[in-house]
Structures are given as structure tokens and as C-alpha cells.
Scaffold this motif. Structure first.
Motif, PDB file in Angstrom:
ATOM      1  N   LEU A 215       0.817  -1.215   0.000  1.00 14.40           N
ATOM      2  CA  LEU A 215       0.000   0.000   0.000  1.00 14.40           C
ATOM      3  C   LEU A 215       0.851   1.266   0.000  1.00 14.40           C
ATOM      4  O   LEU A 215       0.313   2.366  -0.146  1.00 14.40           O
ATOM      5  CB  LEU A 215      -0.919   0.009   1.232  1.00 14.40           C
ATOM      6  N   GLY A 216       2.151   1.107   0.176  1.00 12.46           N
ATOM      7  CA  GLY A 216       3.042   2.265   0.231  1.00 12.46           C
ATOM      8  C   GLY A 216       2.939   3.035   1.532  1.00 12.46           C
ATOM      9  O   GLY A 216       3.264   4.223   1.573  1.00 12.46           O
ATOM     10  N   ILE A 217       2.507   2.356   2.608  1.00  7.39           N
ATOM     11  CA  ILE A 217       2.306   3.025   3.895  1.00  7.39           C
ATOM     12  C   ILE A 217       3.594   2.974   4.715  1.00  7.39           C
ATOM     13  O   ILE A 217       4.102   1.883   5.006  1.00  7.39           O
ATOM     14  CB  ILE A 217       1.151   2.361   4.666  1.00  7.39           C
ATOM     15  N   PRO A 218       4.132   4.121   5.101  1.00  8.83           N
ATOM     16  CA  PRO A 218       5.360   4.127   5.902  1.00  8.83           C
ATOM     17  C   PRO A 218       5.142   3.456   7.256  1.00  8.83           C
ATOM     18  O   PRO A 218       4.111   3.649   7.900  1.00  8.83           O
ATOM     19  CB  PRO A 218       5.655   5.623   6.079  1.00  8.83           C
ATOM     20  N   HIS A 219       6.113   2.667   7.674  1.00 10.88           N
ATOM     21  CA  HIS A 219       6.056   2.028   8.982  1.00 10.88           C
ATOM     22  C   HIS A 219       7.420   1.423   9.280  1.00 10.88           C
ATOM     23  O   HIS A 219       8.235   1.246   8.382  1.00 10.88           O
ATOM     24  CB  HIS A 219       4.984   0.927   9.021  1.00 10.88           C
ATOM     25  N   GLU A 220       7.663   1.122  10.537  1.00 12.97           N
ATOM     26  CA  GLU A 220       8.857   0.397  10.945  1.00 12.97           C
ATOM     27  C   GLU A 220       8.487  -1.068  11.167  1.00 12.97           C
ATOM     28  O   GLU A 220       7.438  -1.360  11.746  1.00 12.97           O
ATOM     29  CB  GLU A 220       9.439   0.975  12.240  1.00 12.97           C
ATOM     30  N   TYR A 221       9.355  -1.962  10.703  1.00 12.19           N
ATOM     31  CA  TYR A 221       9.130  -3.388  10.921  1.00 12.19           C
ATOM     32  C   TYR A 221      10.458  -4.047  11.246  1.00 12.19           C
ATOM     33  O   TYR A 221      11.484  -3.746  10.612  1.00 12.19           O
ATOM     34  CB  TYR A 221       8.526  -4.045   9.682  1.00 12.19           C
ATOM     35  N   ALA A 222      10.442  -4.938  12.240  1.00 15.92           N
ATOM     36  CA  ALA A 222      11.684  -5.626  12.619  1.00 15.92           C
ATOM     37  C   ALA A 222      11.362  -7.025  13.127  1.00 15.92           C
ATOM     38  O   ALA A 222      10.299  -7.258  13.723  1.00 15.92           O
ATOM     39  CB  ALA A 222      12.429  -4.840  13.689  1.00 15.92           C
ATOM     40  N   GLU A 223      12.292  -7.937  12.870  1.00 17.15           N
ATOM     41  CA  GLU A 223      12.251  -9.276  13.442  1.00 17.15           C
ATOM     42  C   GLU A 223      13.512  -9.475  14.268  1.00 17.15           C
ATOM     43  O   GLU A 223      14.595  -9.041  13.879  1.00 17.15           O
ATOM     44  CB  GLU A 223      12.177 -10.340  12.341  1.00 17.15           C
TER      45      GLU A 223
END
Length: 258
Positions: A215-223
Motif C-alpha cells: 500500500l506504500g504506507i510508511p512504517h517500521e518493521y523488525a524481526e
């Protein structure tokens, strides 16, 4: 810091409910304080963040209130047949906290987060009520709830969502889609997601992360290494506190090093 075991009447639930509250006690700083609403998981209650982590120690030098409410087993959702746990947070609790304490009583002073059921709940409420929260995070979020991929066959959860919840008002995948147009991005809360690589909800977290990317939505993601347990959440809540401090305008947060 001061610690409260607070009990109050929730009109949405039509009963007395409890929450834990951590209030800063900092020399020369009497507020108003921003507030971080921290939600528990499915098998827990409002005391578990305080009992199972060092959350009080992590925020003892931070000008930030922590409010830890009880969500039962309701997924922070107004059930089709059952309790209205969504309204209990966004209508009852937020207004009660702002009336009772010296808070920054608008969006720029509120964050929300949680683990598992609470991770889903935090992201859902932030996307559904973007006027209330500046930032949101989910640890090990159960994002498949109301999206057809987690225990949808169980009658307990069908009573909450109904039989066909996909695409509806409790589906975080559908809620995220309203922010796909760039014209809607200004109101969107900042988002942070993380999950352990041995967590049974990892696939749901990856799927939701991919959906936000598409969707092109900015966010932070981490594993990170870890499972669906308190040792993981105790460690990584510290990263979320830094994330929220940044978006709540708290400069140079003094938190314990990782």
C-alpha cells in the motif's frame, strides 16, 4: 514514579474495571504528560505488563504516563454479542484519564501499543481512530484476527467479530487501506511492528508488513530472535518506548540501554 491500581466505572462495559497507571515523578516537571496506553494479550489481564516486565524501571526517568487497561478476551473490539471493549478504551478510558490526570489531552500526546491480542488491538485502534493517537506499536501482533486466518472457526471469536469479518471495521488489513491514498497520510499515526523469529504469529506479522508495503504506507518493521514470551516483550518494549518518545516529542529519552 508513582504507581496506581485504579478502578473506575466504564459506561461501555456497564461495570467496574481496573487498570494500572504509572505516573512520572520528575524534579521540576509536573506535567502535563503524554500518555502511552499499553494493552495486554489474550491470556493476560491489566496487571501483567507490570508483573512480567520492568516497565516501571524503564520509564522512571521519562516524562510519560503509562496506562495499562484490562481488555478481557475481547480483542479491544465491540463484540457483536458480548462486551464493547473498543468503546471502553476510546470513549471511556481516554476521557477518564484526561479528566483525572494532568495529561497532554490531544492526539500529539497519546500513543498506544501492546502484545499479541494487544498488538492487534493497538494497531487497529490507531488506524480506526487516527485522530486520537500520534503513534502505535505492536509486538507479536495477532493481525489475522478478523482477517480470517486466526482461530476464525472458534465460537468465542465469532461472537466478537461475527461470521464474516474480513474487510470489515475490525480487519486491520482493510483499515490500513484507507491510508493508501497519499491525501490521507497526514492524519495517519506512526506505526512500528516487531515479532520474534520463533513466534507462532510470525507469518501474520510478515503478511501485514507486506500489505503495508504494497500500500506504500510508511512504517517500521523488525524481526528479532525470540518467541511468543515475556523475555522477548520485556526486551523489545524498550525499543517501542524510544519510538513513542520520538513521536510524542520527548527529547533525549533516558531509558535503560538494550
Amino acid at each position: 514514579m508513582a504507581f496506581c491500581d485504579l478502578h473506575y466505572f466504564s459506561p461501555s462495559l456497564q461495570k467496574q474495571v481496573g487498570c494500572n497507571v504509572i505516573i512520572p515523578e520528575l524534579p521540576g516537571h509536573d506535567g502535563p504528560f503524554p500518555v502511552f496506553y499499553l494493552l495486554h494479550g489474550l491470556s493476560d489481564d491489566y496487571t501483567m505488563w507490570q508483573r512480567k516486565t520492568s516497565i516501571g524501571r524503564y520509564v522512571q526517568m521519562l516524562p510519560l504516563m503509562i496506562v495499562m487497561p484490562d481488555g478481557g478476551r475481547g480483542f479491544y473490539t465491540d463484540a457483536k454479542a458480548g462486551f464493547a471493549y473498543e468503546s471502553a478504551i476510546v470513549k471511556d478510558l481516554v476521557s477518564f484519564v484526561d479528566k483525572t490526570f494532568h495529561t497532554v489531552a490531544h492526539k500529539a500526546g497519546r500513543a498506544i501499543g501492546g502484545l499479541s491480542m494487544g498488538g492487534y488491538g493497538a494497531i487497529k485502534l490507531a488506524l480506526k481512530y487516527p485522530e486520537l493517537f500520534a503513534s502505535a506499536n505492536g509486538h507479536s501482533g495477532a493481525y489475522g484476527f478478523a482477517h480470517g486466518s486466526w482461530r476464525a472457526e472458534e465460537s468465542e471469536f465469532q461472537r466478537i467479530t461475527g461470521e464474516n469479518p474480513v474487510g470489515g471495521p475490525d480487519d486491520v488489513f482493510a483499515l490500513a487501506e484507507k491510508f493508501a491514498p497519499r491525501t490521507n497520510r497526514a492524519q495517519m499515526p506512526a506505526l512500528r511492528l516487531d515479532c520474534g523469529t520463533s513466534d507462532f504469529l510470525l507469518d501474520q506479522n510478515r503478511e501485514f508488513h507486506a500489505h503495508l508495503q504494497n500500500l506504500g504506507i510508511p512504517h517500521e518493521y523488525a524481526e528479532f530472535p525470540g518467541a511468543h514470551d515475556w523475555s522477548y516483550w520485556d526486551k523489545h518494549i524498550q525499543k517501542s518506548l524510544r519510538f513513542h518518545a520520538k513521536h510524542l516529542g520527548i527529547s533525549k529519552p533516558r531509558l535503560r540501554a538494550d
